[in-house]
Design an enzyme around this catalytic site. Structure first.
Site, PDB file in Angstrom:
ATOM      1  CD  GLU A  87      -1.089   0.152   2.850  1.00 55.82           C
ATOM      2  OE1 GLU A  87      -0.076  -0.354   2.565  1.00 55.82           O
ATOM      3  OE2 GLU A  87      -1.778   0.846   2.543  1.00 55.82           O
ATOM      4  CG  ASP A 110       1.786   4.775   2.026  1.00 57.06           C
ATOM      5  OD1 ASP A 110       2.423   5.547   0.909  1.00 57.06           O
ATOM      6  OD2 ASP A 110       2.668   4.331   3.263  1.00 57.06           O
TER       7      ASP A 110
END
Length: 517
Positions: free
Chosen positions: A236, A315
């Site tokens: 991430e 995401d």
């Protein structure tokens, strides 16, 4: 598309050495590419004390005892679905069942988890960085495994799968490992072709909330060695090749083999490792092994949330392309010996192109160049230039870029398996398609409209030479060069490119051997 390339460094390790390593680890490795007997990847990891908590594949069983479904397909004509399983326990996918069911185009709507955890992947919904995804075309990537024709999963952007409610997947700093078999010839530099641990809400919730393998040519932290594609860790807010983010390994210039084993393992606290290998032969190379990222806080310890993602970022960043054949996730960090034994099993499968196909033929799997037959223009070939399909002079003195742009991979028709589609050699996942009767090179988006626009039905050349290519959805219109640009054209009509003058010549194409194999 699937031509062997040179094997660098430790990828040349002899298979006999791998078998010896596997024997020391106390596991049995399948030795015959046409059989799935013996211990398969999840058997190997379980016997090493790190059992699979997820096992996904469209090509084969990943447990020697598995006899259930591999994936589900949905038919376009009536919305009916069916499951595609294995030919026998521990065996390969029953592709003939898919062929019989998919009388009209199918998409893959579910990828079953073979582990007892039942962490099945379904088509991903919208997220913080991407809208609703679609399933991959079920028939876009025929390959062979174990001597059988099977189908891989070909992602072309806005395609992805996810499970946000899993069982047994690592969370909050727990150790885990994962691998996937992918391809080094079907990649791009968009975010993010991932497989692994992701957020449970389709949003970026912060550093260390992901732990997934990434494979592509996106260099998040400069400098990167070579041009990729690289196996990286998507933890991430970064694709990491080292604790500093950027590549510290000048030998890791990327892995462009047609079949690639990409592997990530992470103890969740202070160490992660990246490995890759040729999935057709040889061993694994450790590209990085060291501390968790030090670029920012949040990575040591990790904060994994335990969702599973395939084909996108956490995401739902969904601009990437890629190929997926198999992959697993484990509870705990596997040993190197277990990784080596799994790699030996993967290479024993014999992944390859879906049968030998002679170049320069309109047979799916062949790579070709399309040459004009109009007198005075017979040195011109169909190519893409700034995404537009044109004809240009290409010869032995042309640049490698021009030769690649003028080479196309023949695929089974995306809208009609009796016809053909043309995939770009230089931009895998992009196809020739018409739009307002002009022809472009565009990424396959999985829609019915795109599939129809990118499907052409060969006929004998209208001037008696080569082949003419009728549009699947406008059968009276043919692929034509006019003023060095490609159009769909009828024999006479209101558009300038419909002119009857030299129409038969302009819609007849010689199917030549490719400028770039």
């Amino acid at each position: 598309m699937f031509s062997l390339t040179s094997i660098r460094g430790l990828r040349a390790t002899l298979p006999a050495l791998l078998m010896a390593v596997a024997a020391l680890a106390g596991v049995m490795v399948a030795a015959q590419p046409s059989n799935a007997a013996g211990s398969l990847p999840c058997d190997i990891y379980a016997s090493a004390g790190t059992p699979c908590v997820a096992a996904h594949s469209s090509t084969r069983a990943l447990y020697s005892s598995y006899n259930g479904p591999l994936y589900q397909v949905k038919r376009a004509s009536d919305g009916a679905t069916t499951n595609i399983g294995v030919l026998s326990a521990g065996g390969y996918a029953n592709a003939s069942a898919q062929d019989a069911f998919c009388t009209t185009p199918c998409v893959v709507t579910k990828i079953y988890d073979q582990s007892p955890r039942h962490n099945d992947l379904t088509v991903e919904g919208p997220g913080g960085a991407g809208g609703q995804d679609t399933g991959v075309p079920a028939d876009a990537l025929p390959v062979t495994a174990g001597g059988h024709t099977v189908y891989g999963l070909s992602f072309s952007g806005q395609m992805g799968y996810r499970d946000n409610s899993t069982s047994g997947v690592a969370v909050d700093g727990q150790a885990e490992g994962m691998y996937m078999v992918t391809s080094g010839t079907h990649v791009n530099n968009r975010c993010c072709f991932d497989y692994g641990n992701a957020e449970t809400n389709n949003l970026d919730t912060g550093n260390g909330h992901m732990d997934a393998i990434n494979f592509g040519t996106e260099c998040w932290f400069s400098p990167c060695a070579g041009s990729g594609p690289w196996v990286q860790a998507d933890l991430e807010n970064g694709l990491f090749q080292s604790e500093a983010g950027y590549s510290k390994n000048s030998a890791d210039t990327g892995n462009r083999n047609p079949f690639v084993t990409a592997l990530l393992k992470n103890n969740g606290q202070n160490h992660f490792a990246l490995k890759d290998g040729n999935a057709q032969s040889g061993g694994l190379t450790t590209e990085y092994s060291g501390s968790e990222p030090t670029t920012a806080s949040g990575y040591s310890p990790m904060h994994q949330e335990g969702a599973i993602v395939l084909g996108t970022g956490g995401d739902n960043s969904n601009g990437s392309i890629g190929s997926f054949f198999e992959g697993v996730m484990t509870a705990g960090q596997p040993t190197d010996a277990a990784d080596n034994a799994v790699q030996a099993n993967i290479t024993s499968v014999g992944y390859g192109a879906a049968g030998p196909v002679a170049a320069g033929s309109l047979v799916p799997g062949s790579t070709i160049s399309l040459r004009a037959t109009t007198p005075g223009y017979t040195d011109r070939y169909v190519r893409h230039q700034y995404d537009v399909a044109v004809t240009s002079v290409v010869n032995s003195g042309s640049t490698a870029l021009d030769k690649g742009d003028a080479s196309w991979i023949v695929r089974r028709g995306l809208a009609n398996p009796s016809c053909v589609s043309f995939e770009s050699r230089n931009y895998p996942g992009d196809f020739l398609r018409h739009q307002n009767f002009r022809v472009y090179r565009q990424p396959m988006d999985g829609s019915a409209g795109f599939r129809a626009d990118a499907t052409f039905c060969p006929q004998t050349g209208k001037n008696g030479q080569g082949s003419s290519l009728a549009s699947s959805n406008y059968p009276s219109k043919y692929l034509r060069h006019y003023d060095n640009t490609l159009y769909l054209a009828s024999d006479g009509g209101s558009n300038a490119w419909d002119s009857a003058t030299s129409w038969a010549d302009d819609v007849s194409w010689a199917v030549d051997r490719p400028w770039t194999p």
